[in-house]
Design an enzyme around this catalytic site. Structure first.
Site, short mmCIF file in Angstrom:
data_model
loop_
_atom_site.label_atom_id
_atom_site.label_comp_id
_atom_site.label_asym_id
_atom_site.label_seq_id
_atom_site.Cartn_x
_atom_site.Cartn_y
_atom_site.Cartn_z
N SER A 72 0.84 -1.20 0.00
CA SER A 72 0.00 0.00 0.00
C SER A 72 0.87 1.24 0.00
O SER A 72 2.07 1.18 0.29
CB SER A 72 -0.90 0.02 1.24
OG SER A 72 -0.16 0.43 2.40
N ASP A 73 0.30 2.38 -0.33
CA ASP A 73 0.97 3.65 -0.07
C ASP A 73 0.77 3.99 1.41
O ASP A 73 0.01 3.32 2.12
CB ASP A 73 0.44 4.75 -1.00
CG ASP A 73 1.49 5.79 -1.33
OD1 ASP A 73 2.41 6.00 -0.50
OD2 ASP A 73 1.42 6.41 -2.40
N TRP A 74 1.43 5.04 1.85
CA TRP A 74 1.51 5.38 3.29
C TRP A 74 0.11 5.53 3.90
O TRP A 74 -0.62 6.47 3.59
CB TRP A 74 2.29 6.67 3.45
CG TRP A 74 2.67 7.03 4.85
CD1 TRP A 74 1.83 7.37 5.87
CD2 TRP A 74 3.99 7.13 5.40
NE1 TRP A 74 2.53 7.66 7.00
CE2 TRP A 74 3.87 7.53 6.75
CE3 TRP A 74 5.27 6.93 4.88
CZ2 TRP A 74 4.96 7.73 7.58
CZ3 TRP A 74 6.37 7.13 5.71
CH2 TRP A 74 6.21 7.52 7.04
N GLY A 75 -0.26 4.61 4.78
CA GLY A 75 -1.52 4.70 5.52
C GLY A 75 -2.77 4.61 4.69
O GLY A 75 -3.87 4.93 5.17
#
Length: 724
Positions: A279-282
């Site tokens: 995933s991307d950040w958060g």
């Protein structure tokens, strides 16, 4: 062979090692492999993080202080801190599984290459690959196993700040550039001490953020998605990219972090991708804000079942996955598949054989002379000479020796802005200024500078000069993630400065250092020569000086269309043709502006000139497995040895769905001596002639096609062939 830990036997296959390790892992250790946490070399570990690493409950570290690292100054990497962290995982945990260290190494490390959009302007995948190999060598020497690049988002809106990370508006150019980065980063094996894992991002459609607003919704149609947005990802999967990162955007009502149809369906099953999806950040937790997840458990369920294997910034998976398995909302087989993908990536990177960093390696590798040379060559080849009236450039140092030359503007003595956004490890002190390099390379020139914070000082110096070079552009903090703009124009005051300089009536050279193709009405009106130099990296100052002085030729071609005004966006060369034009031969798209771009995709001038013969097309084989050979003769009609880019465009005249007015299918950089001619040939097969139709399947239609090999996307489609 290590009988206690057979997965350490490097003679066994990766699949055998993965299966052996997976068989002895506890559920907590499995889930730990799916968790990535942020680590700063200066801050070190918290007590909780140390415990989780020592018990095998964390699998990866992103070497960044925050999600906004790309817009600021990052904490430098430290071998001792990273080795100490790795020792906890390898020597204190039950199974000794190494941590995977990832970092946003986007377009440079200690040696900073031009931003990716500028690299696309080279139309030279071999040079891009060489640059990526230099970057990988430096980053791996400082402990980076995994880079979150290349970005292969198709983008048609230069207001979007992240435009700098990608390769423009054309899927073929994007794919060729992305493949080059994968080859440069990973080489024959990402386990080599000078290579690292690549990551294709952002999957998918992120480059279509509405209004150029970062993180916003996207509304790509299925036709555009399959024919324009997804092909670069397919190409990089075939090229062996190790990982794929999902994007922040909502796509047609489904946030990508929950898009099972595209991640698990298209990417993993249809394309056969066996690497790691992160995933991307958060972004999985963001499903709560998007309004598609009722709670944290639901968000984790959506993200994990969609196919996201690793959660960047461990927030949900650790607590949620056991509960989801217990409730039969996640299958144990899905967990084992995700863990296998992480382990496979670690084995592929050689971490079990060499988990630690040699602290003596980096001093021998960082900013090596060949790295600096490659950065300079990339910068020179990326520069796009937009206009050059009366051959104002290059400046002849001998002819101009007795003249006063003003070198002014906010970029004349700038350093850090040349590095561009998403540059975590480059130092401003290492960047070279345009003025200093002009003085070094042409000491006989009478160069005059001014206080570049005061426009009246600049105008005073320009007023007594025989020639003016004004260096304008935008700061690196005006680009990158969460740094979009609403109006496509130079920063405040710079248009007025160019207008005022133009009013002096002096020969005027505009050097534009920007992260996007920014139109400048003032430069269009007044500049004798207009050079788009981008954010060209740490060697940009020298490269610009060399190009201005004719020691090198500007080699760039626009990788995306330059609009005249913000109101024209989106404007791109491979658009569809409105059917109503049949009845409206005098139709005007805008009543208050031209509907043509300021400069077309593929445009770029040099210091020589070239001619292209009429394109010929010869059918070697027809349907169902077509092969068409198209060719031209390219001649250097100027007085200087130089390269040009032969660009092949095709149009399918009648198809099952509407097709673009033209599409780039192949390109080649051709070097020619004055007066020399060379043949250029391309072979068009099903991949170049087909498309995904209304039912989503790939097809190649019989019928008439037009083709041309020319200098840019305005080349007339003068040759046709009948495919049968």
């Amino acid at each position: 062979m290590n009988t206690a830990r057979p997965w350490l036997d490097s003679a066994s296959s990766i699949e055998t090692r993965c299966a052996g390790l997976l068989a002895v892992m506890t559920p907590a250790e499995k889930i730990g492999q799916l968790l990535q946490f942020p680590f700063s070399c200066s801050a070190g570990l918290t007590t909780d993080e140390r415990t989780r690493v020592a018990t095998g409950r964390l699998g990866s570290a992103i070497l960044a202080e925050s999600a906004w690292a790309g817009g600021g100054t990052a904490i430098p990497l430290q071998a001792d801190a990273l080795n100490a962290l790795q020792r906890i995982a390898v020597e204190e945990s039950r199974l000794g599984i190494p941590l995977l260290f990832g970092r946003d190494v986007i377009h440079g490390h200690a040696t900073v290459m031009p931003i990716p959009l500028a690299q696309a302007a080279t139309f030279d995948p071999d040079l891009i690959e060489t640059g990526a190999a230099c970057v990988a060598r430096e980053a791996r020497a400082q402990g980076v196993h995994w880079s979150f690049a290349p970005m292969i988002d198709l983008c048609r809106d230069p207001r979007w700040g992240r435009i700098i990370e990608g390769y423009g508006e054309d899927p073929v150019l994007i794919a060729r550039c992305g493949e080059a980065v994968v080859r440069g980063f990973q080489g024959d094996s990402p386990a080599a001490p000078d290579r690292m894992l690549a990551c294709a991002k952002h999957f998918c459609g992120y480059g279509g953020s509405e209004g150029g607003r970062d993180y916003d919704a996207t509304e790509w149609t299925d036709n555009t998605l399959r024919n324009m947005v997804l092909p670069p990802f397919s190409a990089l999967v075939k090229a062996g990219v190790a990982s794929v990162m999902t994007s922040f955007n909502d796509l047609g009502g489904i946030p990508m972090s929950a898009h099972r149809t595209l991640i698990d369906g298209w990417l993993k099953r249809e394309q056969g991708f066996r690497g790691l999806v992160v995933s991307d950040w958060g972004a999985i937790t963001d499903l709560l804000e998007s309004g598609v997840a009722a709670d944290r458990l639901h968000a984790a369920e959506l993200g994990f079942n969609a196919g996201i294997d690793m959660e960047m910034i461990a927030d949900l998976y650790e607590d949620a996955i056991p509960a989801l398995i217990a409730a039969d909302r996640v299958d144990v087989a899905r967990l084992d598949d995700a863990v296998s993908r992480v382990l496979r990536t670690k084995f592929r990177a050689g971490l079990f054989e060499q988990p630690y960093i040699d602290p003596e390696l980096a001093p021998r590798v960082l900013r090596r002379s060949d790295h600096l040379e490659t950065a300079r060559r990339l910068a020179e080849q990326s520069m796009v000479l937009l206009t050059n009236r009366d051959s104002l450039l290059p400046l002849d140092a001998t002819t101009r020796a007795g003249q006063r030359i003003a070198v002014i503007g906010p970029f004349a003595e700038a350093r850090k802005p040349h590095l561009g956004a998403w540059c975590l490890d480059g130092r401003a002190a290492d960047a070279k200024t345009i003025v200093d390099e002009l003085r070094r390379l042409a000491p006989a020139l009478d160069l005059r500078t001014a206080d570049n914070t005061l426009t009246d000082d600049m105008l005073a110096v320009a007023g007594i000069a025989d020639l003016v070079i004004v260096c304008v552009g935008e700061s690196s903090i005006r680009t990158g993630e969460a740094h979009s703009i609403s109006q496509l124009r130079l920063p405040p005051g710079q248009e007025e400065l160019i207008d005022s300089l133009g009013a002096l009536g002096k020969p005027l050279v505009v050097v534009q250092c920007s992260g996007r193709p920014l139109p400048s009405p003032a430069a269009q009106r007044h500049a004798g020569a207009w050079l788009l130099a981008w954010h060209g990296g740490s060697e940009s100052g020298e490269a610009i000086a060399r190009v201005l002085l004719g020691l090198a030729s500007p080699g760039g071609r626009l990788p995306m269309t330059m609009p005249r005004t913000t109101g024209q966006i989106p404007i791109y060369y491979n658009h569809k043709r409105p059917g109503k034009l049949r009845q409206s031969p005098h139709y005007r798209a805008y009543q208050d502006s031209h509907d043509t771009p300021l400069f077309a995709f593929g445009h770029g001038l040099g210091y020589s000139s070239f001619s292209f013969s009429k394109t010929t097309a010869v059918m070697r084989r027809g349907l169902p497995d077509p092969e068409i050979e198209v060719s031209v003769s390219v001649t250097n009609t100027g007085l200087r040895a130089e390269s040009t880019v032969a660009q092949c465009y095709v149009r399918d005249l009648v198809a099952e769905t509407s097709r673009p007015v033209r599409e780039l299918k192949a390109f080649s950089r051709v070097m020619l001596a004055p007066g020399e001619s060379k043949p250029v040939k391309f072979t068009l097969r099903a991949e170049e002639l087909g498309y995904h139709g209304s039912d989503g399947t790939f097809r190649v239609d019989a019928g008439e096609f037009c083709v041309v090999i020319g200098a840019d996307s305005n080349a007339p489609l003068e040759t046709s062939f009948l495919l049968a």
